[in-house]
Every structure is written in C-alpha cells, then in structure tokens.
Design a protein around this motif. Structure first.
Motif, short mmCIF file in Angstrom:
data_model
loop_
_atom_site.label_atom_id
_atom_site.label_comp_id
_atom_site.label_asym_id
_atom_site.label_seq_id
_atom_site.Cartn_x
_atom_site.Cartn_y
_atom_site.Cartn_z
N ASP A 1 -55.30 112.33 -43.65
CA ASP A 1 -55.09 111.76 -42.32
C ASP A 1 -56.41 111.13 -41.86
O ASP A 1 -57.46 111.77 -41.94
N ILE A 2 -56.36 109.89 -41.39
CA ILE A 2 -57.57 109.23 -40.89
C ILE A 2 -57.50 108.93 -39.40
O ILE A 2 -58.40 108.30 -38.85
N ALA A 3 -56.45 109.41 -38.73
CA ALA A 3 -56.25 109.10 -37.32
C ALA A 3 -56.70 110.20 -36.36
O ALA A 3 -56.87 109.95 -35.18
N ASN A 4 -56.90 111.41 -36.86
CA ASN A 4 -57.11 112.55 -35.98
C ASN A 4 -58.44 113.24 -36.20
O ASN A 4 -58.53 114.46 -36.30
N GLY A 5 -59.49 112.44 -36.24
CA GLY A 5 -60.83 112.95 -36.42
C GLY A 5 -61.60 112.05 -37.36
O GLY A 5 -61.05 111.13 -37.96
N ILE B 1 -62.44 114.95 -48.62
CA ILE B 1 -61.85 115.45 -47.37
C ILE B 1 -62.99 115.94 -46.48
O ILE B 1 -63.74 116.83 -46.85
N ASN B 2 -63.09 115.34 -45.28
CA ASN B 2 -64.15 115.71 -44.34
C ASN B 2 -63.89 117.04 -43.66
O ASN B 2 -64.83 117.76 -43.33
N GLY B 3 -62.61 117.35 -43.40
CA GLY B 3 -62.35 118.60 -42.72
C GLY B 3 -60.93 118.77 -42.26
O GLY B 3 -60.03 118.04 -42.66
N LEU B 4 -60.77 119.74 -41.38
CA LEU B 4 -59.48 120.17 -40.86
C LEU B 4 -59.37 119.75 -39.39
O LEU B 4 -60.34 119.87 -38.64
N THR B 5 -58.17 119.32 -39.01
CA THR B 5 -57.88 119.05 -37.60
C THR B 5 -56.65 119.84 -37.19
O THR B 5 -55.64 119.85 -37.91
N LEU B 6 -56.73 120.51 -36.05
CA LEU B 6 -55.62 121.26 -35.48
C LEU B 6 -55.02 120.46 -34.34
O LEU B 6 -55.74 120.03 -33.43
N LEU B 7 -53.72 120.29 -34.39
CA LEU B 7 -52.97 119.56 -33.36
C LEU B 7 -51.74 120.38 -33.00
O LEU B 7 -51.52 121.45 -33.54
N GLY B 8 -50.92 119.80 -32.17
CA GLY B 8 -49.72 120.54 -31.83
C GLY B 8 -48.58 119.64 -31.46
O GLY B 8 -48.60 118.47 -31.72
N HIS C 1 -52.80 106.26 -20.31
CA HIS C 1 -52.70 105.90 -21.73
C HIS C 1 -53.53 104.65 -22.01
O HIS C 1 -53.51 103.69 -21.25
N ASP C 2 -54.30 104.69 -23.08
CA ASP C 2 -55.18 103.57 -23.43
C ASP C 2 -55.30 103.51 -24.95
O ASP C 2 -55.93 104.38 -25.56
N ILE C 3 -54.68 102.49 -25.55
CA ILE C 3 -54.68 102.40 -27.02
C ILE C 3 -56.05 102.04 -27.59
O ILE C 3 -56.26 102.15 -28.79
N SER C 4 -57.00 101.66 -26.75
CA SER C 4 -58.32 101.31 -27.25
C SER C 4 -59.20 102.54 -27.47
O SER C 4 -60.28 102.44 -28.05
N LEU C 5 -58.76 103.70 -27.01
CA LEU C 5 -59.56 104.93 -27.13
C LEU C 5 -59.43 105.51 -28.53
O LEU C 5 -58.33 105.67 -29.04
N ARG C 6 -60.54 105.86 -29.12
CA ARG C 6 -60.52 106.48 -30.44
C ARG C 6 -60.30 107.98 -30.28
O ARG C 6 -60.95 108.63 -29.46
N PHE C 7 -59.38 108.51 -31.05
CA PHE C 7 -59.09 109.95 -31.10
C PHE C 7 -58.56 110.52 -29.79
O PHE C 7 -58.57 111.74 -29.61
N ARG C 8 -58.09 109.69 -28.88
CA ARG C 8 -57.54 110.17 -27.61
C ARG C 8 -56.36 109.30 -27.23
O ARG C 8 -56.33 108.13 -27.57
N GLY C 9 -55.44 109.87 -26.48
CA GLY C 9 -54.30 109.11 -26.01
C GLY C 9 -54.45 108.61 -24.59
O GLY C 9 -53.88 107.60 -24.22
#
Length: 177
Positions: A10-14, A64-71, A142-150
């Motif tokens: 995954d490259i979208a969540n961290g 792999i850089n690491g782990l991301t926890l989401l929900g 909501h702002d699609i220009s923000l990295r790693f945030r909604g």
C-alpha cells in the motif's frame, strides 16, 4: 478483535510501501466514512495468531517501510487491547519498520482520563507508534490535496517527538525523505 482487510504494498496510507491492517469496530460513525462496513466490531475475520504471523511475513521484505493501522478504529479500547501485543511483536521482530496509525479520536482525547477511548493500554500503544493521523473525518473539510488525510482538521503527529518534548509536534515529511 476482527479485521476487514490486509493490504500488501500500500502506498496511500503512510510514507513508502506499507502493509495496512484495517481493523473492525468504530463508534465515531463519521458522515461519508469511506468504510462504514468496518463500524461493525464483528465485520471481517478474527484477528488471530495466524493473522499476526502473516502480517510479520508481509512486513519482512526490505522494500516494505512499515505497518499502518486503519479502520474501523484502532483506538477503540477493545481494539487497543488486542493490538498492543501485536505491536510489541512488530517492534521486537522488525525494529527497523515504522508504525503509523489513523484514528478518528484526537491526541487530546487519547490523553484525557475522562474520554471514552482512553484505557489502561493507550499510553503504551501510542509509545509504539512513529506517526499518528488524528481527528474525525469531517466531510465539509474534505480536501483531496492533503497527503495522508481526508479532511483539513486531521493532523499528522510525530509521536516520538511529541512524547519526548511534551508538546504536540507535527510530522515533517521533508525530514523523513
């Protein structure tokens, strides 16, 4: 604890290439949540020792850089208690990997003794993170220009620097490239 999905590469969540674990269960119920099915604490599959082993295997390659926890919500008290032993294991077996977590709760809520998400394991769980993206998703922000945030109210927190200084410190992407 249950989980809805595990994503490899995954490259979208961290930062970098990550393995993401989407835990089940969330009481925040943000309007226009991108995964409302994960509000149900029994959604998906049980998080077992075999699940942990599979995640460790997926996290092991050098790329792999690491782990991301989401929900769902990793910081639901029930989920915190289930995730703590696993994050200890990740730190022990793969200390070079980074751990990110997203939460709809704020840093302040996680530290408020009277707030719902705070429980006996919150401090240790936070101490195992490198980055925490906090705050509920707010559809009007909501702002699609923000990295790693909604949404623009959400913050990307450098957890080790914040814990060391006692002052909330935002993550600086430029310092991590």
């Amino acid at each position: 604890m249950h989980y809805g999905e595990i994503k490899n590469c995954d490259i979208a969540n961290g930062l970098g290439v990550r393995v993401t674990l989407f835990v089940s269960g969330c009481t925040n119920h943000c309007e226009n949540c991108f995964q409302p099915q994960t509000w149900d604490f029994c959604y998906g599959k049980p998080f077992t020792g075999e699940t942990e082993d599979e995640l460790i295997r997926l996290l092991s390659p050098d790329y792999i850089n690491g782990l991301t926890l989401l929900g769902g919500e990793p910081f639901e008290p029930k989920n915190q208690r289930a995730l703590l032993p696993f994050l200890r294991r990740v730190r022990r077996e793969l200390p070079q990997k980074t751990i990110w977590s997203f939460t709809g709760f704020t840093w302040e809520e996680l530290h408020d003794p009277a707030a719902y998400p705070r429980c006996e394991v919150t401090d240790e769980l936070l101490s195992l993170l490198d980055v925490l993206v906090d705050g509920r998703y707010v559809d009007e922000l909501h702002d699609i220009s923000l990295r790693f945030r909604g949404s623009s109210n959400q913050r990307i927190i450098d957890v080790p620097k914040t814990l060391q200084s006692g002052v909330l410190t935002l993550w600086d992407e430029r310092a991590n490239i």
